[in-house]
Design a protein around this motif. Sequence first.
Motif, mmCIF file in Angstrom:
data_model
loop_
_atom_site.group_PDB
_atom_site.id
_atom_site.type_symbol
_atom_site.label_atom_id
_atom_site.label_comp_id
_atom_site.label_asym_id
_atom_site.label_seq_id
_atom_site.Cartn_x
_atom_site.Cartn_y
_atom_site.Cartn_z
ATOM 1 N N LEU A 138 0.672 -1.296 -0.149
ATOM 2 C CA LEU A 138 -0.112 -0.136 0.128
ATOM 3 C C LEU A 138 0.708 1.366 -0.014
ATOM 4 N N LEU A 139 2.016 1.252 0.805
ATOM 5 C CA LEU A 139 2.830 2.497 0.994
ATOM 6 C C LEU A 139 3.685 2.715 -0.606
ATOM 7 N N GLU B 75 -2.118 9.249 -9.493
ATOM 8 C CA GLU B 75 -3.113 8.240 -9.858
ATOM 9 C C GLU B 75 -3.134 7.167 -9.014
ATOM 10 N N SER B 76 -2.128 6.635 -8.580
ATOM 11 C CA SER B 76 -2.123 5.240 -7.688
ATOM 12 C C SER B 76 -2.633 5.573 -6.224
ATOM 13 N N PHE B 77 -2.226 6.984 -6.089
ATOM 14 C CA PHE B 77 -2.380 7.296 -4.675
ATOM 15 C C PHE B 77 -4.204 7.382 -4.806
ATOM 16 N N ALA B 78 -4.646 7.923 -5.708
ATOM 17 C CA ALA B 78 -6.030 8.016 -5.740
ATOM 18 C C ALA B 78 -6.777 6.592 -5.805
ATOM 19 N N GLY B 79 -6.034 5.518 -6.602
ATOM 20 C CA GLY B 79 -6.521 4.313 -6.608
ATOM 21 C C GLY B 79 -6.613 3.624 -5.196
ATOM 22 N N VAL B 80 -5.418 3.861 -4.488
ATOM 23 C CA VAL B 80 -5.266 3.446 -3.058
ATOM 24 C C VAL B 80 -6.521 3.973 -2.049
ATOM 25 N N GLN B 81 -6.623 5.163 -2.209
ATOM 26 C CA GLN B 81 -7.498 6.058 -1.545
ATOM 27 C C GLN B 81 -8.851 5.358 -1.740
#
Length: 131
Positions: free
Chosen positions: A50-51, A59-65
Amino acid sequence: MELSEQNVKKQRPVHLDLQTIRFPATAIASILHRISGVIMLFAVGILMWLLNSTLASAESFAGVQALFDNFVVKFVIWGILTALAYHLFGGLRHLIMDTGRLEELASGTASAKVTFALTVAFSIVAGVWVW
């Protein structure tokens, strides 16, 4: 003196009903501490993934969110936090026992019950925080 095969068979339990065996609180605390350690081993992999995903790009941060909107993901994170709390409290209990305190049966049982209570309280707080 040699034991005959018949004497050895008589000393063995005829029927061991595992559902009627009751473990003391100290044994349950020790077993759960080991289980929470194994859970934490796998949790480190999940949390590292996750980190890494959140640091890769916006974009990947938004996907994890967006993952955290899923009930299963929230449940897994809550389980990881609960396992971490139990492992922390159980580890502190073991460290105190290593100093020579809580070695008597009564104080060991009481400290195991305190560990359970603290974990339940933290688990409730973690559940409120995650959801």
